[in-house]
Design an enzyme around this catalytic site. Structure first.
Site, PDB file in Angstrom:
ATOM      1  N   CYS A 149       0.847  -1.200   0.000  1.00  0.00           N
ATOM      2  CA  CYS A 149       0.000   0.000   0.000  1.00  0.00           C
ATOM      3  C   CYS A 149       0.881   1.248   0.000  1.00  0.00           C
ATOM      4  CB  CYS A 149      -0.925  -0.068   1.215  1.00  0.00           C
ATOM      5  SG  CYS A 149      -1.592   1.498   1.784  1.00  0.00           S
ATOM      6  N   CYS A 200       0.247   3.854   2.687  1.00  0.00           N
ATOM      7  CA  CYS A 200       0.708   3.359   4.004  1.00  0.00           C
ATOM      8  C   CYS A 200       2.198   3.601   4.148  1.00  0.00           C
ATOM      9  CB  CYS A 200       0.458   1.855   4.140  1.00  0.00           C
ATOM     10  SG  CYS A 200      -1.267   1.380   4.015  1.00  0.00           S
TER      11      CYS A 200
END
Ligand SMILES: [Zn+2]
Length: 144
Positions: free
Chosen positions: A69, A72
């Site tokens: 991600c 993230c």
């Protein structure tokens, strides 16, 4: 009488009792001798997550994330800086949702990153989406 708090070691996950005034004083774990606070988020998984949430007297702030991600990964330095600013009054932790799929399912994590705050064993707030350090710190303080 000193007020002591239960603090779960981020390394060996033993529950320590620490006098409140000694929290910021470089307290170390009575079991493994590691510092109880290292100005860095602890990495938790399915084997130790519940112990931290259930046994810690400090609010536990969880960053649910995954290695694939992008947002993230971009938020990781901000979350780490938030840990530096908020310890030892909060415990910031990271849960890799790819490794700990049961936790992601149990807490119904629909998108990542998601930050959630647990107090006394229960979730009290959550927020999806990447934030910068200032926003993370403000959001945590106003929701805990
Ligand atoms: Zn320890």
């Amino acid at each position: 009488m000193t007020n002591s708090l239960h603090v779960v070691c981020p390394h060996c996950h033993a529950v320590n009792r620490v006098p409140e005034e000694r929290l910021a004083d470089g307290a170390i774990c009575g079991k493994c001798n590691a510092p109880l606070f290292s100005a860095h988020p602890a990495e938790l998984d399915e084997t130790n997550f519940d112990k931290h949430v259930a046994k810690s007297d400090l609010p536990i702030v969880v960053d649910f994330w995954a290695p694939w991600c992008g947002p993230c990964r971009s938020m990781a330095p901000s979350f780490a800086e938030a840990a530096r600013q908020l310890e030892p009054h909060y415990r910031l932790v990271k849960v890799n949702t790819e490794q700990s799929q049961n936790l992601a399912a149990r807490f119904n994590i629909r998108s990542i990153p998601t930050i959630a705050i647990f107090k006394n064993g229960s979730e009290v707030a959550r927020q999806a989406g990447a934030m910068d350090t200032g926003s993370i710190v403000r959001w945590i303080k106003s929701n805990s």
